[in-house]
Design a protein around this motif. Structure first.
Motif, PDB file in Angstrom:
ATOM      1  N   LEU A 115      14.434 123.246  37.663  1.00 51.69           N
ATOM      2  CA  LEU A 115      14.109 124.462  38.411  1.00 51.69           C
ATOM      3  C   LEU A 115      14.695 125.717  37.768  1.00 51.69           C
ATOM      4  O   LEU A 115      14.171 126.804  37.956  1.00 51.69           O
ATOM      5  N   ARG A 116      15.754 125.546  36.992  1.00 49.36           N
ATOM      6  CA  ARG A 116      16.305 126.694  36.254  1.00 49.36           C
ATOM      7  C   ARG A 116      15.333 127.114  35.152  1.00 49.36           C
ATOM      8  O   ARG A 116      15.113 128.297  34.921  1.00 49.36           O
ATOM      9  N   THR A 117      14.713 126.135  34.499  1.00 53.75           N
ATOM     10  CA  THR A 117      13.811 126.439  33.385  1.00 53.75           C
ATOM     11  C   THR A 117      12.363 126.607  33.822  1.00 53.75           C
ATOM     12  O   THR A 117      11.570 127.210  33.110  1.00 53.75           O
ATOM     13  N   ASN A 118      12.016 126.044  34.985  1.00 55.20           N
ATOM     14  CA  ASN A 118      10.650 126.112  35.498  1.00 55.20           C
ATOM     15  C   ASN A 118      10.730 126.244  37.017  1.00 55.20           C
ATOM     16  O   ASN A 118      10.720 125.243  37.732  1.00 55.20           O
ATOM     17  N   PRO A 119      10.822 127.462  37.540  1.00 53.58           N
ATOM     18  CA  PRO A 119      11.054 127.650  38.974  1.00 53.58           C
ATOM     19  C   PRO A 119       9.923 127.198  39.888  1.00 53.58           C
ATOM     20  O   PRO A 119      10.131 127.047  41.092  1.00 53.58           O
ATOM     21  N   ASP A 120       8.720 126.980  39.352  1.00 52.90           N
ATOM     22  CA  ASP A 120       7.584 126.575  40.181  1.00 52.90           C
ATOM     23  C   ASP A 120       6.819 125.437  39.501  1.00 52.90           C
ATOM     24  O   ASP A 120       5.671 125.595  39.099  1.00 52.90           O
ATOM     25  N   PRO A 121       7.460 124.274  39.374  1.00 46.95           N
ATOM     26  CA  PRO A 121       6.812 123.174  38.650  1.00 46.95           C
ATOM     27  C   PRO A 121       5.732 122.483  39.469  1.00 46.95           C
ATOM     28  O   PRO A 121       5.793 122.433  40.698  1.00 46.95           O
ATOM     29  N   SER A 122       4.750 121.950  38.767  1.00 47.44           N
ATOM     30  CA  SER A 122       3.738 121.104  39.407  1.00 47.44           C
ATOM     31  C   SER A 122       4.369 119.738  39.689  1.00 47.44           C
ATOM     32  O   SER A 122       5.461 119.429  39.210  1.00 47.44           O
ATOM     33  N   ARG A 123       3.653 118.923  40.449  1.00 49.23           N
ATOM     34  CA  ARG A 123       4.170 117.576  40.720  1.00 49.23           C
ATOM     35  C   ARG A 123       4.345 116.789  39.423  1.00 49.23           C
ATOM     36  O   ARG A 123       5.313 116.047  39.271  1.00 49.23           O
ATOM     37  N   GLU A 124       3.415 116.928  38.522  1.00 49.57           N
ATOM     38  CA  GLU A 124       3.516 116.227  37.231  1.00 49.57           C
ATOM     39  C   GLU A 124       4.736 116.729  36.451  1.00 49.57           C
ATOM     40  O   GLU A 124       5.461 115.935  35.848  1.00 49.57           O
ATOM     41  N   GLU A 125       4.968 118.032  36.464  1.00 48.98           N
ATOM     42  CA  GLU A 125       6.141 118.580  35.772  1.00 48.98           C
ATOM     43  C   GLU A 125       7.443 118.115  36.421  1.00 48.98           C
ATOM     44  O   GLU A 125       8.437 117.892  35.732  1.00 48.98           O
ATOM     45  N   ILE A 126       7.437 117.953  37.733  1.00 42.47           N
ATOM     46  CA  ILE A 126       8.625 117.426  38.420  1.00 42.47           C
ATOM     47  C   ILE A 126       8.875 115.991  37.971  1.00 42.47           C
ATOM     48  O   ILE A 126      10.004 115.632  37.612  1.00 42.47           O
TER      49      ILE A 126
END
Length: 156
Positions: A115-126
């Protein structure tokens, strides 16, 4: 023969002498007396020992304490301000993102870097961001929901 180390853990400075082969996970649990970071597989497979070192998530069972000298370490205990839970901790609680809780500290720490590098990740990114952290209880769905919830709470 011991080696000197200077490490900051959750904002507290430690200047100590340690065995050259001591793992960071043992320093955190024994020297800093913080038991949120778990020891599980001892082979870097499960991720239960994940912490952040200078903002980057690492498996503390694969880092020598001497290698971490000069670094700032954050454990799951360090995310909270001591009064209020961190949004990730709160989201794991609210979304039932834990069952036995053993993997939870590592999952939360890996998610904090995500979340520090990608504050709004998709489910796949999570799912990709949590790769390398194993949960044997939940099936991951509620963990993913917890990270999504935390991202919204943190403004992502």
């Amino acid at each position: 023969m011991k080696v000197p180390v200077d490490i900051t853990v959750n904002g507290c400075a430690y200047s100590e002498e340690v065995e050259p082969r001591q793992l960071l996970v043992h320093f955190i649990r024994e020297n800093a007396a913080l038991t949120g970071t778990k020891i599980a597989c001892d082979t870097s497979q499960c991720g239960s020992c994940t912490v952040t070192m200078d903002g980057v998530s690492v498996k503390s069972c694969t880092v020598l304490t001497a290698q971490a000298s000069g670094s700032c370490i954050t454990t799951v205990e360090g995310l909270s301000d001591g009064v209020e839970l961190h949004p990730l901790q709160e989201a794991f609680w609210n979304n039932h993102g834990l069952q036995c809780g053993f993997c939870t500290p590592g999952m939360i720490m890996a998610a904090s870097e995500l979340l520090r590098t990608n504050p709004d990740p998709s489910r796949e990114e999570i799912r990709e961001g949590l790769e390398g952290n194993i949960c044997r209880c939940t099936g991951y769905q509620n963990i993913v929901l917890a990270v999504e919830d935390a991202a919204r709470a943190m403004g992502g």
